[in-house]
Scaffold this active site. Structure first.
Site, PDB file in Angstrom:
ATOM      1  N   LYS A  97       0.986  -1.554   0.134  1.00  0.00           N
ATOM      2  CA  LYS A  97      -0.211   0.347  -0.086  1.00  0.00           C
ATOM      3  C   LYS A  97       0.296   1.325   0.167  1.00  0.00           C
ATOM      4  O   LYS A  97       0.304   2.446  -0.806  1.00  0.00           O
ATOM      5  CB  LYS A  97      -0.634  -0.195   1.199  1.00  0.00           C
ATOM      6  CG  LYS A  97      -1.957  -0.972   1.759  1.00  0.00           C
ATOM      7  CD  LYS A  97      -3.222  -0.921   2.751  1.00  0.00           C
ATOM      8  CE  LYS A  97      -2.041  -0.756   4.161  1.00  0.00           C
ATOM      9  NZ  LYS A  97      -1.695  -2.333   4.243  1.00  0.00           N
ATOM     10  N   ARG A 138      -9.456  -0.100   9.773  1.00  0.00           N
ATOM     11  CA  ARG A 138      -9.020  -1.128   9.815  1.00  0.00           C
ATOM     12  C   ARG A 138     -10.290  -1.700  10.909  1.00  0.00           C
ATOM     13  O   ARG A 138     -10.605  -3.189  11.073  1.00  0.00           O
ATOM     14  CB  ARG A 138      -7.960  -1.118  10.645  1.00  0.00           C
ATOM     15  CG  ARG A 138      -6.375  -1.503   9.858  1.00  0.00           C
ATOM     16  CD  ARG A 138      -5.455  -0.875  10.969  1.00  0.00           C
ATOM     17  NE  ARG A 138      -4.219  -1.562  10.326  1.00  0.00           N
ATOM     18  CZ  ARG A 138      -3.243  -1.191  10.058  1.00  0.00           C
ATOM     19  NH1 ARG A 138      -3.492  -0.302   9.445  1.00  0.00           N
ATOM     20  NH2 ARG A 138      -1.494  -1.837  10.258  1.00  0.00           N
ATOM     21  N   ARG A 167      11.489  -6.202   3.861  1.00  0.00           N
ATOM     22  CA  ARG A 167      11.569  -4.990   4.339  1.00  0.00           C
ATOM     23  C   ARG A 167      11.717  -4.113   4.606  1.00  0.00           C
ATOM     24  O   ARG A 167      12.573  -5.097   5.878  1.00  0.00           O
ATOM     25  CB  ARG A 167       9.884  -4.795   4.494  1.00  0.00           C
ATOM     26  CG  ARG A 167       9.807  -3.232   4.627  1.00  0.00           C
ATOM     27  CD  ARG A 167       8.235  -3.020   4.784  1.00  0.00           C
ATOM     28  NE  ARG A 167       7.423  -3.224   5.604  1.00  0.00           N
ATOM     29  CZ  ARG A 167       6.129  -2.597   5.855  1.00  0.00           C
ATOM     30  NH1 ARG A 167       4.997  -2.047   5.336  1.00  0.00           N
ATOM     31  NH2 ARG A 167       5.614  -3.012   7.869  1.00  0.00           N
ATOM     32  N   ARG A 214      11.154  -3.083  10.210  1.00  0.00           N
ATOM     33  CA  ARG A 214      10.529  -2.461  11.861  1.00  0.00           C
ATOM     34  C   ARG A 214      10.246  -3.637  13.078  1.00  0.00           C
ATOM     35  O   ARG A 214      10.165  -4.915  12.147  1.00  0.00           O
ATOM     36  CB  ARG A 214       9.041  -2.171  10.575  1.00  0.00           C
ATOM     37  CG  ARG A 214       9.164  -0.891  10.982  1.00  0.00           C
ATOM     38  CD  ARG A 214       7.627  -0.853   9.953  1.00  0.00           C
ATOM     39  NE  ARG A 214       6.444  -0.864  10.996  1.00  0.00           N
ATOM     40  CZ  ARG A 214       5.250  -1.123   9.603  1.00  0.00           C
ATOM     41  NH1 ARG A 214       5.007  -0.777   8.633  1.00  0.00           N
ATOM     42  NH2 ARG A 214       4.016  -1.414  10.515  1.00  0.00           N
ATOM     43  N   ARG A 269      -0.403  -9.959  13.138  1.00  0.00           N
ATOM     44  CA  ARG A 269      -1.045  -8.625  12.455  1.00  0.00           C
ATOM     45  C   ARG A 269      -1.893  -9.429  10.889  1.00  0.00           C
ATOM     46  O   ARG A 269      -2.710  -8.606  11.075  1.00  0.00           O
ATOM     47  CB  ARG A 269       0.673  -7.605  11.667  1.00  0.00           C
ATOM     48  CG  ARG A 269       0.883  -6.666  12.976  1.00  0.00           C
ATOM     49  CD  ARG A 269       2.009  -6.325  12.184  1.00  0.00           C
ATOM     50  NE  ARG A 269       2.125  -5.411  10.974  1.00  0.00           N
ATOM     51  CZ  ARG A 269       2.648  -4.967  10.372  1.00  0.00           C
ATOM     52  NH1 ARG A 269       4.302  -6.188  10.200  1.00  0.00           N
ATOM     53  NH2 ARG A 269       3.148  -4.414   9.708  1.00  0.00           N
TER      54      ARG A 269
HETATM   55  P1  AMP Z   1       1.001  -0.446   9.418  1.00  0.00           P
HETATM   56  O1  AMP Z   1       1.956   0.633   9.190  1.00  0.00           O
HETATM   57  O2  AMP Z   1      -0.347   0.520   8.709  1.00  0.00           O
HETATM   58  O3  AMP Z   1       0.693  -1.639   9.656  1.00  0.00           O
HETATM   59  O4  AMP Z   1       0.541  -0.359  11.036  1.00  0.00           O
HETATM   60  C1  AMP Z   1       1.126  -0.218  11.940  1.00  0.00           C
HETATM   61  C2  AMP Z   1       0.525  -0.068  13.810  1.00  0.00           C
HETATM   62  O5  AMP Z   1       0.034   1.402  13.788  1.00  0.00           O
HETATM   63  C3  AMP Z   1      -0.434  -0.890  12.975  1.00  0.00           C
HETATM   64  O6  AMP Z   1       0.000  -2.443  13.310  1.00  0.00           O
HETATM   65  C4  AMP Z   1      -1.326  -0.710  14.123  1.00  0.00           C
HETATM   66  O7  AMP Z   1      -0.470  -0.999  15.490  1.00  0.00           O
HETATM   67  C5  AMP Z   1      -1.431   0.815  14.400  1.00  0.00           C
HETATM   68  N1  AMP Z   1      -2.421   1.114  13.243  1.00  0.00           N
HETATM   69  C6  AMP Z   1      -2.126   1.727  11.966  1.00  0.00           C
HETATM   70  N2  AMP Z   1      -3.517   2.155  11.242  1.00  0.00           N
HETATM   71  C7  AMP Z   1      -4.846   1.784  12.502  1.00  0.00           C
HETATM   72  C8  AMP Z   1      -5.942   2.274  12.167  1.00  0.00           C
HETATM   73  N3  AMP Z   1      -6.563   2.290  11.303  1.00  0.00           N
HETATM   74  N4  AMP Z   1      -6.502   1.261  13.521  1.00  0.00           N
HETATM   75  C9  AMP Z   1      -5.969   0.789  14.529  1.00  0.00           C
HETATM   76  N5  AMP Z   1      -4.138   0.753  15.070  1.00  0.00           N
HETATM   77  C10 AMP Z   1      -3.799   1.165  14.053  1.00  0.00           C
END
Ligand code: AMP
Length: 215
Positions: free
Chosen positions: A13, A88, A127, A160, A171
């Site tokens: 994404k 989400r 990554r 990360r 996740r």
């Molecule tokens: P991402 O970089 O999008 O994979 O997000 C990393 C982490 O941020 C996720 O595993 C969640 O802990 C938190 N996070 C990001 N966006 C959301 C969301 N819309 N709702 C809840 N947690 C989020």
């Protein structure tokens, strides 16, 4: 144009969001990025969500909705925005629709990137990100020219904390349970663009462009 890019963690994404953001001249907003910055700066929000983030669980809907509301009301979003990693949960999606309605806006298209689970685990565990400029690399699909060094700025590359196999699996299960049902939600609104994300960055990008220009 108000857009959402949707897909499992590691679906690619972020990479596509950068292209779309440049092409459409709209900011790309990653809630994950906002939360990682909060954690790194040890702000009150950051301290509250540090553990949740490192486990790969979801930050609560009320916190996320508040952060996104503040962000999309900023001046740079007046001609549109692209959300990456939000919503989400169904609660976030409905809460966001209500917010947009109250400010006279709506979501125009939701791009859903469909990627097979085995590809996701492979992609996420390979990554790497630049500590200095944030550029993203992938040891499998987009390796840096010099091992561990950013092609753009020479910064050090890191992995990360939530990109380890155990956390990736968690996740993904969160994604399948909480987030995947949103595909039906947006499909029923007639704004979903499904893209096969199991291909090259260029092919995916071309399909997204076509999907965004179709009615
Ligand atoms: P991402 O970089 O999008 O994979 O997000 C990393 C982490 O941020 C996720 O595993 C969640 O802990 C938190 N996070 C990001 N966006 C959301 C969301 N819309 N709702 C809840 N947690 C989020």
């Amino acid at each position: 144009m108000n857009l959402i890019i949707f897909g499992a963690p590691g679906a690619g994404k972020g990479t596509q969001a950068e292209f779309i953001s440049k092409e459409k001249g709209i900011p790309s907003i990653s809630t994950g990025e906002i939360f990682r910055e909060a954690v790194a700066s040890k702000s009150p929000l950051g301290l509250k969500i540090t553990k949740i983030m490192s486990k790969g669980s979801l930050v609560s809907d009320d916190i996320v909705l508040k952060i996104v509301e503040e962000r999309v009301k900023k001046e740079d979003c007046k001609n549109g925005f692209l959300l990456d990693g939000f919503p989400r949960t169904l609660c976030q999606a409905k809460g966001f629709d209500n917010l947009l309605l109250s400010i006279g806006k709506k979501i125009d298209k939701v791009i859903s990137m469909d990627v097979a689970e085995e590809n996701i685990v492979k992609r996420l565990s390979s990554r790497r990100i630049c500590k200095k400029c944030g550029a993203k690399f992938n040891l499998e699909t987009l390796p840096p020219k010099i091992d561990g060094v950013c092609d753009n700025c020479g910064g050090e590359l890191f992995q990360r904390e939530d990109d380890t196999e155990k956390t990736i699996r968690h996740r993904l299960s969160v994604y399948y349970i909480e987030t995947q049902p949103l595909i039906e939600y947006y499909k029923s609104k007639g704004i979903l663009v499904i893209v096969d994300g199991n291909r090259s960055v260029e092919e995916i990008s071309r399909d997204i462009k076509a999907g965004l220009s179709s009615k």
